[in-house]
Design a protein around this motif. Sequence first.
Motif, short mmCIF file in Angstrom:
data_model
loop_
_atom_site.label_atom_id
_atom_site.label_comp_id
_atom_site.label_asym_id
_atom_site.label_seq_id
_atom_site.Cartn_x
_atom_site.Cartn_y
_atom_site.Cartn_z
N ILE A 192 -14.96 -41.15 7.65
CA ILE A 192 -15.82 -41.09 6.45
C ILE A 192 -16.46 -42.45 6.21
O ILE A 192 -17.67 -42.55 5.97
CB ILE A 192 -14.96 -40.66 5.22
N ASP B 201 -24.69 -41.50 1.70
CA ASP B 201 -24.41 -41.73 0.27
C ASP B 201 -25.69 -41.78 -0.56
O ASP B 201 -25.74 -41.25 -1.67
CB ASP B 201 -23.62 -43.03 0.08
N VAL C 293 -20.25 -39.56 -8.54
CA VAL C 293 -19.48 -40.05 -7.39
C VAL C 293 -20.34 -40.00 -6.12
O VAL C 293 -21.22 -39.13 -5.98
CB VAL C 293 -18.19 -39.21 -7.22
N LYS C 294 -20.05 -40.93 -5.23
CA LYS C 294 -20.79 -40.92 -3.96
C LYS C 294 -20.21 -39.85 -3.04
O LYS C 294 -19.03 -39.49 -3.17
CB LYS C 294 -20.64 -42.28 -3.28
N LEU C 295 -21.04 -39.42 -2.08
CA LEU C 295 -20.60 -38.39 -1.14
C LEU C 295 -19.36 -38.84 -0.37
O LEU C 295 -18.40 -38.08 -0.20
CB LEU C 295 -21.73 -38.07 -0.15
N SER C 296 -19.37 -40.11 0.05
CA SER C 296 -18.22 -40.61 0.83
C SER C 296 -16.94 -40.64 -0.02
O SER C 296 -15.86 -40.31 0.48
CB SER C 296 -18.52 -42.00 1.38
N LEU D 210 -16.33 -38.71 -2.58
CA LEU D 210 -15.91 -37.32 -2.80
C LEU D 210 -15.15 -36.79 -1.59
O LEU D 210 -14.06 -36.21 -1.73
CB LEU D 210 -17.13 -36.44 -3.09
N THR D 211 -15.72 -36.99 -0.41
CA THR D 211 -15.04 -36.49 0.80
C THR D 211 -13.70 -37.21 1.02
O THR D 211 -12.73 -36.60 1.47
CB THR D 211 -15.93 -36.67 2.05
N ARG D 212 -13.67 -38.50 0.65
CA ARG D 212 -12.41 -39.24 0.78
C ARG D 212 -11.33 -38.65 -0.15
O ARG D 212 -10.19 -38.45 0.26
CB ARG D 212 -12.65 -40.72 0.44
#
Lengths: 148, 89
Positions: free
Chosen positions: A117, A125, B47-50, B52-54
């Motif tokens: 990630i 992002d 929240v950022k995508l990264s 969220l995935t984290r």
Amino acid sequence: MWMLSFVPDAWLLLAVYGVLAAGAGLYTFSYFTAFVPALIPFKEPVRILGTVLVIAGVYFYGSYDTEESWRARVAEAEARVAQAEVESKQANDRLAKKSAERVQVIRDRGLIVRQYIDREVVKYDETCKIPDVVVNVHNAAARNEEIK
Amino acid sequence: MRYFLIAMALVLSACATTVPVVAKFPDEPGKAAVEKCPQLTTVENGVKLSDLTRTVTMNYSTYYECAVKVDTWIEWYQIQKKIHEDIRK
């Protein structure tokens, strides 16, 4: 019988044999009283006492045997319980080790995914904005709540 | 009367039943098994995508770790039950 459990085996057996021997001795002795004029009046009482002691001795021997069989059963049960406790502890150690290994694998794989990630997903992002509804859905699922 | 009471107490003590063999309740399968499963992590608005995935990844890990605990307790129960039954044979 409960109190007998505090008395050592050898003492019990000695007492039982003592009563039996005393009874048999007195009974035999009663026959010889005929040869001693002074003891003739005691012949019957001695014989009766000897008989009572022999009967009591046989009864005590039966009780002793029962007590011994119970002690043997208790000893066997204690041995089984001790063995079970050892097996239980060994099984728990195995389970704890296996569990710890599985948790470590899960954490290692999670770490690899998070590194991926940090390396790949962060590139999106700026281009991929997360709408608030997605956050609400995620949080409601995480908390196991109804969506407001 | 005093001697009679002492004698009765002595005689009645024969009626006492004792359970000389007591099996100890088995221990837990490791200290980690008795820790509660943690709450899943939530994210903030914007929240950022990264991130969220984290967070999703960490929540999945939390689930799998908790599943390991449940599996461990199931296996623990089966093993201890068998050991307990073997004592009675």
